[in-house]
Design a protein around this motif. Sequence first.
Motif, PDB file in Angstrom:
ATOM      1  N   GLU A   1      -6.947   2.613  10.388  1.00  0.00           N
ATOM      2  CA  GLU A   1      -7.771   2.892  11.562  1.00  0.00           C
ATOM      3  C   GLU A   1      -7.722   4.356  11.959  1.00  0.00           C
ATOM      4  N   VAL A   2      -6.596   5.006  11.727  1.00  0.00           N
ATOM      5  CA  VAL A   2      -6.417   6.367  12.251  1.00  0.00           C
ATOM      6  C   VAL A   2      -6.396   7.425  11.150  1.00  0.00           C
ATOM      7  N   GLY A   3      -6.780   7.038   9.925  1.00  0.00           N
ATOM      8  CA  GLY A   3      -6.898   8.009   8.847  1.00  0.00           C
ATOM      9  C   GLY A   3      -5.594   8.468   8.254  1.00  0.00           C
ATOM     10  N   LEU A   4      -4.546   7.634   8.345  1.00  0.00           N
ATOM     11  CA  LEU A   4      -3.250   7.995   7.779  1.00  0.00           C
ATOM     12  C   LEU A   4      -2.935   7.168   6.534  1.00  0.00           C
ATOM     13  N   ASP A   5      -3.972   6.749   5.822  1.00  0.00           N
ATOM     14  CA  ASP A   5      -3.778   5.940   4.615  1.00  0.00           C
ATOM     15  C   ASP A   5      -3.629   6.786   3.356  1.00  0.00           C
ATOM     16  N   ARG A   6      -3.882   8.073   3.450  1.00  0.00           N
ATOM     17  CA  ARG A   6      -3.748   8.938   2.273  1.00  0.00           C
ATOM     18  C   ARG A   6      -2.292   8.968   1.815  1.00  0.00           C
ATOM     19  N   GLY A   7      -2.078   8.700   0.525  1.00  0.00           N
ATOM     20  CA  GLY A   7      -0.737   8.776  -0.039  1.00  0.00           C
ATOM     21  C   GLY A   7       0.098   7.532   0.126  1.00  0.00           C
ATOM     22  N   ILE A   8      -0.454   6.476   0.727  1.00  0.00           N
ATOM     23  CA  ILE A   8       0.306   5.233   0.848  1.00  0.00           C
ATOM     24  C   ILE A   8       0.651   4.710  -0.550  1.00  0.00           C
ATOM     25  N   GLY A   9       1.871   4.207  -0.703  1.00  0.00           N
ATOM     26  CA  GLY A   9       2.334   3.725  -2.011  1.00  0.00           C
ATOM     27  C   GLY A   9       1.890   2.294  -2.271  1.00  0.00           C
ATOM     28  N   TRP A  10       0.622   2.121  -2.577  1.00  0.00           N
ATOM     29  CA  TRP A  10       0.089   0.773  -2.777  1.00  0.00           C
ATOM     30  C   TRP A  10       0.725   0.061  -3.963  1.00  0.00           C
ATOM     31  N   ASP A  11       1.319   0.813  -4.888  1.00  0.00           N
ATOM     32  CA  ASP A  11       1.928   0.209  -6.077  1.00  0.00           C
ATOM     33  C   ASP A  11       3.410  -0.113  -5.881  1.00  0.00           C
ATOM     34  N   LYS A  12       3.927   0.061  -4.663  1.00  0.00           N
ATOM     35  CA  LYS A  12       5.316  -0.276  -4.366  1.00  0.00           C
ATOM     36  C   LYS A  12       5.354  -1.280  -3.229  1.00  0.00           C
ATOM     37  N   GLU A  13       6.514  -1.845  -2.976  1.00  0.00           N
ATOM     38  CA  GLU A  13       6.671  -2.766  -1.863  1.00  0.00           C
ATOM     39  C   GLU A  13       7.136  -1.999  -0.624  1.00  0.00           C
ATOM     40  N   PHE A  14       6.521  -2.280   0.505  1.00  0.00           N
ATOM     41  CA  PHE A  14       6.968  -1.708   1.780  1.00  0.00           C
ATOM     42  C   PHE A  14       6.647  -2.700   2.888  1.00  0.00           C
ATOM     43  N   ILE A  15       7.402  -2.591   3.955  1.00  0.00           N
ATOM     44  CA  ILE A  15       7.208  -3.498   5.089  1.00  0.00           C
ATOM     45  C   ILE A  15       5.806  -3.295   5.660  1.00  0.00           C
ATOM     46  N   GLY A  16       5.070  -4.382   5.808  1.00  0.00           N
ATOM     47  CA  GLY A  16       3.711  -4.323   6.323  1.00  0.00           C
ATOM     48  C   GLY A  16       2.638  -4.268   5.261  1.00  0.00           C
ATOM     49  N   LYS A  17       3.024  -4.192   3.986  1.00  0.00           N
ATOM     50  CA  LYS A  17       2.037  -4.028   2.921  1.00  0.00           C
ATOM     51  C   LYS A  17       1.075  -5.209   2.851  1.00  0.00           C
ATOM     52  N   GLU A  18       1.591  -6.427   2.930  1.00  0.00           N
ATOM     53  CA  GLU A  18       0.723  -7.602   2.807  1.00  0.00           C
ATOM     54  C   GLU A  18      -0.361  -7.604   3.881  1.00  0.00           C
ATOM     55  N   ALA A  19       0.036  -7.319   5.116  1.00  0.00           N
ATOM     56  CA  ALA A  19      -0.937  -7.279   6.204  1.00  0.00           C
ATOM     57  C   ALA A  19      -1.921  -6.131   6.032  1.00  0.00           C
TER      58      ALA A  19
END
Length: 338
Positions: free
Chosen positions: A229-247
Amino acid sequence: MYKNNYKYDHMKRAEHMAVRETAGWYLWTHQLLEVTGKDSPAFLDRIFANPIANLKTGSERYTTMLNENAEIIDDVVVFRMEEEKFWISTLFLTKLVKWLDGHKGGLEVQYTNITPEYHMFAVQGPKSKDIVNKLVKDKVDDQKFFTIRDNEIDSIPVKINRAGFTGEKLGYEIYMAADKADDIEEKLRETGKEFGAVQVTEFQVMAWTLPTEAGFYYMRDLIHTNPLEVGLDRGIGWDKEFIGKEALLKIREAGPAREMKGFTVDEADIYIRSKHLGGPGEAVLIDGEEVGRVSKLVYSYVLEKNVGYILAEKDALKTGCHILIHNHEAVITEKRFI
């Protein structure tokens, strides 16, 4: 009549414009948590949305920390000081420690509040490199953005971090032992004079006017939002596990329901409530229907107008359109203003 206390405050204006035109320096020490242990890279990789385990020693990364619903609960900078030693810079250390405690499990990881041990001076603006180079033993000409190095100032050990919260292309942070801060401040003051630098003393300039012109957030702007929502998705580690990833994956698939937009108001003396000062922020109405709330509003000394952010329903506010907010004409913009 309401008077804009930013526009007519000569001290705020002088300190702000010094950072934009020459340089400004100020004490800006966040809370620091040192994290160590064999499992610390993997642990922090799971805690934060952006990758941490692949950081090189001497590098750092800005990242959000999410709860299980993918809401941002902190935004921090993580430094990799050694292979198994990290620093986390935050404004909410107590909450951070509780969160780490709740997810540590049986991992071999330890963390210590080292905030009392360090002070940090920010040196920001076009002349900041000249000032730092005049102070330090080893020149910083080749130091890259978001890297931290050991150095010395008159035999005082310091760490020089190339970073800042002002949006300036050149900016540095000087970390030193807390009991050496007065010595470093004296040297900064004297050296700064040679380059037209001034000490920034106004919190509103450090935390609000400078960062907002550059489109930066304060954590209050991010409460109850997610990175998409706030444009802070750049660089998120989609290929790793992190808290909140599923949601967050579900939000990505459906598309975020809201977005953060910028806006400007040319009229100087206005009163528009914003969330960063407390409360829900002014309602933004289109055809009588609420489509968003004002998250932040400050005065831009560079643009000579009011600038701010609106958290709005997705696609409800188009860039370039003119709307009324509390009977003041506003123009919807991108979130970065300079």
